[in-house]
Design a protein around this motif. Structure first.
Motif, PDB file in Angstrom:
ATOM      1  N   LEU A 164       0.695  -1.173  -0.027  1.00 21.23           N
ATOM      2  CA  LEU A 164      -0.137  -0.087  -0.145  1.00 21.23           C
ATOM      3  C   LEU A 164       0.922   1.376   0.005  1.00 21.23           C
ATOM      4  CD1 LEU A 164      -2.824   1.247   0.177  1.00 21.23           C
ATOM      5  CD2 LEU A 164      -2.575   1.079   2.782  1.00 21.23           C
ATOM      6  N   ASP A 165       2.130   1.190   0.824  1.00 19.97           N
ATOM      7  CA  ASP A 165       2.974   2.269   0.891  1.00 19.97           C
ATOM      8  C   ASP A 165       3.444   2.541  -0.611  1.00 19.97           C
ATOM      9  OD1 ASP A 165       2.277   2.584   3.515  1.00 19.97           O
ATOM     10  OD2 ASP A 165       4.303   2.049   3.970  1.00 19.97           O
ATOM     11  N   ARG A 166       3.918   1.409  -1.191  1.00 18.39           N
ATOM     12  CA  ARG A 166       4.167   1.890  -2.820  1.00 18.39           C
ATOM     13  C   ARG A 166       3.131   2.124  -3.727  1.00 18.39           C
ATOM     14  NH1 ARG A 166       9.281   2.720  -2.647  1.00 18.39           N
ATOM     15  NH2 ARG A 166       9.552   2.121  -4.849  1.00 18.39           N
ATOM     16  N   LEU A 167       2.136   1.400  -3.487  1.00 17.84           N
ATOM     17  CA  LEU A 167       0.878   2.120  -4.199  1.00 17.84           C
ATOM     18  C   LEU A 167       0.383   3.507  -3.961  1.00 17.84           C
ATOM     19  CD1 LEU A 167      -1.475   1.154  -6.277  1.00 17.84           C
ATOM     20  CD2 LEU A 167      -2.936   0.997  -4.235  1.00 17.84           C
ATOM     21  N   THR A 168       0.781   4.148  -2.844  1.00 19.72           N
ATOM     22  CA  THR A 168       0.317   5.380  -2.618  1.00 19.72           C
ATOM     23  C   THR A 168       1.388   6.492  -3.384  1.00 19.72           C
ATOM     24  OG1 THR A 168      -0.120   4.809  -0.312  1.00 19.72           O
ATOM     25  CG2 THR A 168       0.550   7.173  -0.756  1.00 19.72           C
ATOM     26  N   LYS A 169       2.754   5.945  -3.289  1.00 18.77           N
ATOM     27  CA  LYS A 169       3.700   6.789  -4.086  1.00 18.77           C
ATOM     28  C   LYS A 169       3.530   6.546  -5.722  1.00 18.77           C
ATOM     29  CE  LYS A 169       7.426   6.250  -0.700  1.00 18.77           C
ATOM     30  NZ  LYS A 169       7.227   7.360  -0.101  1.00 18.77           N
ATOM     31  N   GLY A 170       2.974   5.221  -6.229  1.00 20.50           N
ATOM     32  CA  GLY A 170       2.727   5.178  -7.714  1.00 20.50           C
ATOM     33  C   GLY A 170       1.604   6.178  -7.855  1.00 20.50           C
ATOM     34  N   PHE A 171       0.413   6.158  -7.285  1.00 19.17           N
ATOM     35  CA  PHE A 171      -0.615   6.929  -7.503  1.00 19.17           C
ATOM     36  C   PHE A 171      -0.286   8.417  -7.317  1.00 19.17           C
ATOM     37  CE2 PHE A 171      -4.170   3.874  -7.120  1.00 19.17           C
ATOM     38  CZ  PHE A 171      -4.679   4.051  -8.086  1.00 19.17           C
ATOM     39  N   ALA A 172       0.336   8.921  -6.226  1.00 23.17           N
ATOM     40  CA  ALA A 172       1.100  10.179  -6.120  1.00 23.17           C
ATOM     41  C   ALA A 172       1.898  10.838  -7.481  1.00 23.17           C
ATOM     42  CB  ALA A 172       2.012  10.265  -4.995  1.00 23.17           C
ATOM     43  N   LEU A 173       2.534   9.943  -7.866  1.00 20.96           N
ATOM     44  CA  LEU A 173       3.626  10.078  -9.171  1.00 20.96           C
ATOM     45  C   LEU A 173       2.429  10.461 -10.274  1.00 20.96           C
ATOM     46  CD1 LEU A 173       6.382  10.295 -10.034  1.00 20.96           C
ATOM     47  CD2 LEU A 173       6.267   8.197 -10.903  1.00 20.96           C
ATOM     48  N   GLU A 174       1.580   9.721 -10.601  1.00 23.37           N
ATOM     49  CA  GLU A 174       0.747   9.462 -11.846  1.00 23.37           C
ATOM     50  C   GLU A 174      -0.307  10.413 -11.824  1.00 23.37           C
ATOM     51  OE1 GLU A 174      -0.436   5.749 -13.444  1.00 23.37           O
ATOM     52  OE2 GLU A 174       1.645   5.172 -13.351  1.00 23.37           O
ATOM     53  N   LEU A 175      -0.755  11.107 -10.690  1.00 25.81           N
ATOM     54  CA  LEU A 175      -1.839  11.844 -10.534  1.00 25.81           C
ATOM     55  C   LEU A 175      -1.564  13.181 -10.288  1.00 25.81           C
ATOM     56  CD1 LEU A 175      -4.502   9.575  -8.378  1.00 25.81           C
ATOM     57  CD2 LEU A 175      -4.184   9.972 -10.817  1.00 25.81           C
ATOM     58  N   ALA A 176      -0.214  13.681  -9.944  1.00 25.66           N
ATOM     59  CA  ALA A 176       0.410  14.951  -9.777  1.00 25.66           C
ATOM     60  C   ALA A 176      -0.069  15.739 -10.648  1.00 25.66           C
ATOM     61  CB  ALA A 176       1.862  14.775  -9.523  1.00 25.66           C
ATOM     62  N   GLU A 177      -0.094  15.531 -12.084  1.00 25.47           N
ATOM     63  CA  GLU A 177      -0.244  16.588 -13.097  1.00 25.47           C
ATOM     64  C   GLU A 177      -1.666  16.904 -12.779  1.00 25.47           C
ATOM     65  OE1 GLU A 177      -0.875  14.920 -17.050  1.00 25.47           O
ATOM     66  OE2 GLU A 177       0.011  13.080 -16.325  1.00 25.47           O
ATOM     67  N   TYR A 178      -2.345  16.302 -12.337  1.00 23.24           N
ATOM     68  CA  TYR A 178      -4.019  16.495 -12.152  1.00 23.24           C
ATOM     69  C   TYR A 178      -4.195  17.228 -11.005  1.00 23.24           C
ATOM     70  CZ  TYR A 178      -4.091  13.229 -15.986  1.00 23.24           C
ATOM     71  OH  TYR A 178      -3.948  12.439 -16.992  1.00 23.24           O
ATOM     72  N   GLY A 179      -3.398  17.477 -10.222  1.00 27.17           N
ATOM     73  CA  GLY A 179      -3.515  18.372  -9.045  1.00 27.17           C
ATOM     74  C   GLY A 179      -4.161  17.424  -7.879  1.00 27.17           C
ATOM     75  N   ILE A 180      -3.955  16.082  -8.212  1.00 27.21           N
ATOM     76  CA  ILE A 180      -4.603  15.196  -6.898  1.00 27.21           C
ATOM     77  C   ILE A 180      -3.347  14.709  -6.095  1.00 27.21           C
ATOM     78  CG2 ILE A 180      -5.597  13.032  -6.723  1.00 27.21           C
ATOM     79  CD1 ILE A 180      -7.157  13.529  -9.289  1.00 27.21           C
ATOM     80  N   ARG A 181      -3.227  14.980  -4.690  1.00 29.68           N
ATOM     81  CA  ARG A 181      -2.240  14.606  -3.905  1.00 29.68           C
ATOM     82  C   ARG A 181      -2.699  13.224  -3.329  1.00 29.68           C
ATOM     83  NH1 ARG A 181      -1.715  17.127   0.066  1.00 29.68           N
ATOM     84  NH2 ARG A 181      -3.572  18.317   0.134  1.00 29.68           N
ATOM     85  N   VAL A 182      -1.736  12.245  -3.301  1.00 29.82           N
ATOM     86  CA  VAL A 182      -1.944  10.868  -2.517  1.00 29.82           C
ATOM     87  C   VAL A 182      -0.626  10.758  -1.604  1.00 29.82           C
ATOM     88  CG1 VAL A 182      -2.349   8.591  -2.910  1.00 29.82           C
ATOM     89  CG2 VAL A 182      -2.800  10.075  -4.792  1.00 29.82           C
TER      90      VAL A 182
END
Length: 262
Positions: A164-182
């Motif tokens: 889950l910690d790795r998934l958190t970082k993965g989503f954070a990386l891919e969603l950053a351009e949309y202004g969504i923080r994870v």
């Protein structure tokens, strides 16, 4: 109250809302004026919790987080009732106990379905809604110190939280351009629950080893989740915030032994 003006009118989803941690998080967001969507497995328990929260536009929708179709139906129901949420807190988790040699495959699958696959699906579905609405947002995953320290009889839980910690970082990386923080929060020790009861001796020993000398309280977890969901945390993404009284850096007994040696 801190954060109060900021969260008024914000739409917040909390999974596992009927558990101890979920109840704390829901209460914390309600107190700062957010509008809640509570979800758990049993509608009756959710309705009772909703009655306690009051009638300020809050909703409660039951969902089976082991069932991908149920998760999709839940996301669709939220979209119909609200539109896109502003904050999603993936709090739901299970903690079955068994040695690996004795563990049933269904129990193994259940841990990863609830603790890992469900946060993936929920984050994916609600992030799509946020993007379609042209808005940013915040996703907060409730992790655990078990992600970094293996424990006998709960290896699947530990493994799921590491992932889950790795998934958190993965989503954070891919969603950053949309202004969504994870981000993720690692809460400290709690004195068990009806689902995962702990003996009095276990609780006493655990508390005695915590450097700050007490278990986690509602304000500790809630404060961390609110911060990561707020403008104060607007430049934080892909982080795991440990809120455990120092337990992850070493136990009190080890610290005292070293202090005497010095």
């Amino acid at each position: 109250m801190q954060f109060a003006d900021e969260f008024k009118g914000k739409k917040v989803i909390v999974t596992g809302a009927c558990g101890i941690m979920g109840g704390w998080i829901a209460d914390g967001f309600r107190e700062v004026g957010a509008t809640l969507c509570l979800t758990d497995r049993e509608q009756g328990k959710l309705d009772a919790m909703l009655a306690k929260q009051g009638s300020d536009g809050h909703i409660a929708i039951a969902a089976d987080l082991r069932d991908a179709a149920s998760i999709k139906a839940f996301a669709d129901d939220v979209a119909d009732a609200w539109g896109a949420p502003d904050v999603v807190v993936n709090n739901a988790g299970i903690y079955p106990s068994a040695f690996l040699l004795d563990m049933d495959i269904d129990d193994w699958d259940a841990v990863f379905d609830v603790n890992l696959r469900a946060p993936f699906l929920l984050s994916q579905l609600f992030a799509r809604q946020m993007i379609a609405a042209g808005q940013g947002g915040s996703i907060v995953n409730i992790s655990s110190g078990a992600s970094r320290k293996m424990r006998t009889t709960v290896v699947p839980y530990c493994t799921s939280k590491t992932a889950l910690d790795r998934l958190t970082k993965g989503f954070a990386l891919e969603l950053a351009e949309y202004g969504i923080r994870v981000n993720a929060v690692e809460p400290g020790f709690m004195a068990g629950s009806d689902v995962s009861p702990l003996s009095d001796d276990h609780v006493s020993a655990a508390i005695a080893s915590i450097p700050l000398g007490r278990p986690s309280s509602p304000k500790d977890v809630v404060g961390a989740v609110l911060y990561l969901s707020s403008e104060a945390g607007a430049y934080v993404t892909g982080a795991t915030l440990t809120v455990d009284g120092g337990n992850s850096i070493g136990t009190k007994a080890v610290y005292q032994a070293k202090k005497k040696a010095l």
